[in-house]
Every structure is written in structure tokens, then in C-alpha cells.
Design a protein around this motif. Structure first.
Motif, short mmCIF file in Angstrom:
data_model
loop_
_atom_site.label_atom_id
_atom_site.label_comp_id
_atom_site.label_asym_id
_atom_site.label_seq_id
_atom_site.Cartn_x
_atom_site.Cartn_y
_atom_site.Cartn_z
N GLU A 112 0.74 -1.25 0.00
CA GLU A 112 -0.01 0.08 -0.15
C GLU A 112 1.01 1.20 -0.09
O GLU A 112 1.66 1.51 0.67
CB GLU A 112 -0.85 0.07 1.35
N ARG A 113 0.59 2.15 -0.76
CA ARG A 113 1.20 3.42 -0.84
C ARG A 113 0.73 4.29 0.36
O ARG A 113 -0.61 4.33 0.41
CB ARG A 113 1.15 4.25 -2.22
N ILE A 114 1.73 4.83 1.21
CA ILE A 114 1.18 5.55 1.99
C ILE A 114 1.33 7.23 1.54
O ILE A 114 0.45 7.94 1.93
CB ILE A 114 2.46 5.51 3.18
N PHE A 115 2.03 7.57 0.74
CA PHE A 115 2.20 8.73 0.06
C PHE A 115 3.02 8.56 -1.30
O PHE A 115 3.79 8.01 -1.36
CB PHE A 115 2.47 10.18 0.90
N ASN A 116 2.80 9.54 -2.19
CA ASN A 116 3.47 9.71 -3.49
C ASN A 116 4.20 10.98 -3.50
O ASN A 116 4.03 11.77 -2.99
CB ASN A 116 2.36 9.87 -4.61
N GLU A 117 5.60 10.87 -4.22
CA GLU A 117 6.34 11.82 -4.64
C GLU A 117 5.44 12.85 -5.19
O GLU A 117 4.86 12.63 -6.21
CB GLU A 117 7.59 11.40 -5.68
N GLY A 118 5.72 14.15 -4.86
CA GLY A 118 5.26 15.37 -5.45
C GLY A 118 4.04 15.75 -4.85
O GLY A 118 3.64 16.76 -5.01
N GLU A 119 3.23 15.06 -3.72
CA GLU A 119 2.18 15.41 -3.27
C GLU A 119 2.61 16.18 -1.96
O GLU A 119 3.84 16.17 -1.41
CB GLU A 119 1.34 14.01 -2.27
N ALA A 120 1.54 17.09 -1.60
CA ALA A 120 1.75 17.95 -0.31
C ALA A 120 1.99 17.03 0.75
O ALA A 120 1.04 15.92 0.97
CB ALA A 120 0.72 18.83 -0.20
N GLY A 121 2.78 17.28 1.74
CA GLY A 121 3.03 16.51 2.99
C GLY A 121 2.57 17.29 4.12
O GLY A 121 3.19 18.23 4.82
N ASP A 122 1.37 16.90 4.84
CA ASP A 122 0.91 17.22 5.82
C ASP A 122 1.23 16.69 7.27
O ASP A 122 0.73 17.20 8.30
CB ASP A 122 -0.86 17.56 5.72
N PHE A 123 1.76 15.45 6.97
CA PHE A 123 2.09 14.58 8.09
C PHE A 123 3.75 13.89 7.95
O PHE A 123 3.79 13.48 6.44
CB PHE A 123 1.05 13.36 8.25
N MET A 124 4.12 13.37 8.96
CA MET A 124 5.25 12.50 8.89
C MET A 124 4.77 11.24 9.47
O MET A 124 3.70 11.31 10.14
CB MET A 124 6.56 13.37 9.52
N TYR A 125 5.78 10.28 9.62
CA TYR A 125 5.22 8.99 10.33
C TYR A 125 6.31 8.64 11.22
O TYR A 125 7.37 8.62 10.89
CB TYR A 125 4.82 7.79 9.17
N GLY A 126 5.71 7.87 12.16
CA GLY A 126 6.90 7.13 12.87
C GLY A 126 6.49 5.56 12.92
O GLY A 126 5.18 5.15 13.17
N VAL A 127 7.27 4.58 12.49
CA VAL A 127 6.94 3.38 12.27
C VAL A 127 6.96 2.51 13.51
O VAL A 127 8.04 2.60 14.36
CB VAL A 127 8.03 2.81 11.35
N ILE A 128 5.79 2.00 13.84
CA ILE A 128 5.77 1.43 15.16
C ILE A 128 5.97 -0.23 14.83
O ILE A 128 6.72 -0.95 15.51
CB ILE A 128 4.29 1.49 15.70
N GLU A 129 5.20 -0.86 13.66
CA GLU A 129 5.50 -2.11 13.30
C GLU A 129 5.72 -2.37 11.83
O GLU A 129 5.18 -1.47 11.26
CB GLU A 129 4.33 -3.09 13.99
N GLY A 130 6.41 -3.22 11.48
CA GLY A 130 6.68 -3.41 10.12
C GLY A 130 7.60 -2.65 9.44
O GLY A 130 8.42 -2.15 10.09
N GLU A 131 7.68 -2.61 8.21
CA GLU A 131 8.54 -1.86 7.53
C GLU A 131 8.15 -1.07 6.21
O GLU A 131 7.10 -1.52 5.71
CB GLU A 131 9.69 -2.90 6.78
N VAL A 132 8.71 0.16 5.91
CA VAL A 132 8.26 0.97 4.85
C VAL A 132 9.45 1.27 4.05
O VAL A 132 10.48 1.60 4.25
CB VAL A 132 7.69 2.22 5.47
N GLU A 133 9.01 1.27 2.53
CA GLU A 133 10.11 1.36 1.75
C GLU A 133 10.01 2.88 1.14
O GLU A 133 8.80 3.35 0.68
CB GLU A 133 10.15 0.41 0.40
#
Length: 117
Positions: free
Chosen positions: A20-41
Motif C-alpha cells: 500500500e502506498r502511504i504517500f506519493n512523490e510530489g504530493e503535499a505533505g501534511d504529516f510525517m510518520y513514525g513506524v511502530i510495526e513492520g517496514e516501509v520502503e
């Protein structure tokens, strides 16, 4: 408190399925994220440039400089992440020295990785 423990007790974590895409390059960024479980590329031009594990953060650049997302974030595995608004981000930087140091280390590591790649 270690930076890896900052988001463990998150009351409203976001859940993402593998792929699942969390956000895409070029989009506006209103949030950052802290990983609790799993991995994000983190992908730039379709190429994986980083993998963020539990305790890691991503998406912080858009909150810092108010520009569009510089990369795409995709859940590598099913994952759970804390979604951090700009207001909460500033609170964490001001009130939690470990978070501010963790953020600087993440940014430093990413710069070094990009310049040594």
C-alpha cells in the motif's frame, strides 16, 4: 526515553497493508510518520532508496520545509505507524530532546547515504 519508544503507545495508529502506498512523490505533505510495526520502503523514481523499520521516521522533510514530498513511501510489510501532524512535530522537537536528536541522525544518515551512493 529512547526515540524508538516515542510512538509505542500511539492511541490512533494508521495501519497499512503490504504494498500500500502511504504517500506519493510530489504530493503535499501534511504529516510525517513514525513506524511502530513492520517496514516501509522509501522510493525515488521507482528505486528503493531506504527501508524504515520500527522506531524509524519518514515524511519529515515536507513538514520541515513545506515543499512537496521528495519520494514515495510504500508499506513493505503490513505495518502500523504513528501519523504526526505539524503541530505535534513541533511539540516533539521542542519538548523531547531525544526526538530532535533522532531526527537529526536520520537526516544525517540519509544525506550520507545519498552522497556515498
Amino acid at each position: 526515553m529512547p526515540a524508538t519508544n516515542l510512538f509505542i503507545n500511539e492511541t490512533d495508529p494508521k495501519h497499512f497493508k503490504a504494498g500500500e502506498r502511504i504517500f506519493n512523490e510530489g504530493e503535499a505533505g501534511d504529516f510525517m510518520y513514525g513506524v511502530i510495526e513492520g517496514e516501509v520502503e522509501i522510493r525515488k523514481n521507482g528505486k528503493v532508496v531506504d527501508t524504515v523499520s520500527p522506531g524509524g521516521i519518514f515524511g519529515e522533510m515536507a513538514l520541515i520545509d513545506h515543499t512537496a514530498r521528495s519520494a514515495t513511501a510504500v508499506a513493505k510489510t503490513d505495518c502500523k505507524a504513528a501519523q504526526i501532524s505539524e503541530k505535534r512535530f513541533y511539540f516533539l522537537v521542542q519538548q523531547t530532546p531525544n526526538f530532535a536528536l533522532h531526527l537529526m541522525r536520520v537526516l544525517t544518515d540519509r544525506v550520507r547515504h545519498q552522497t556515498n551512493a
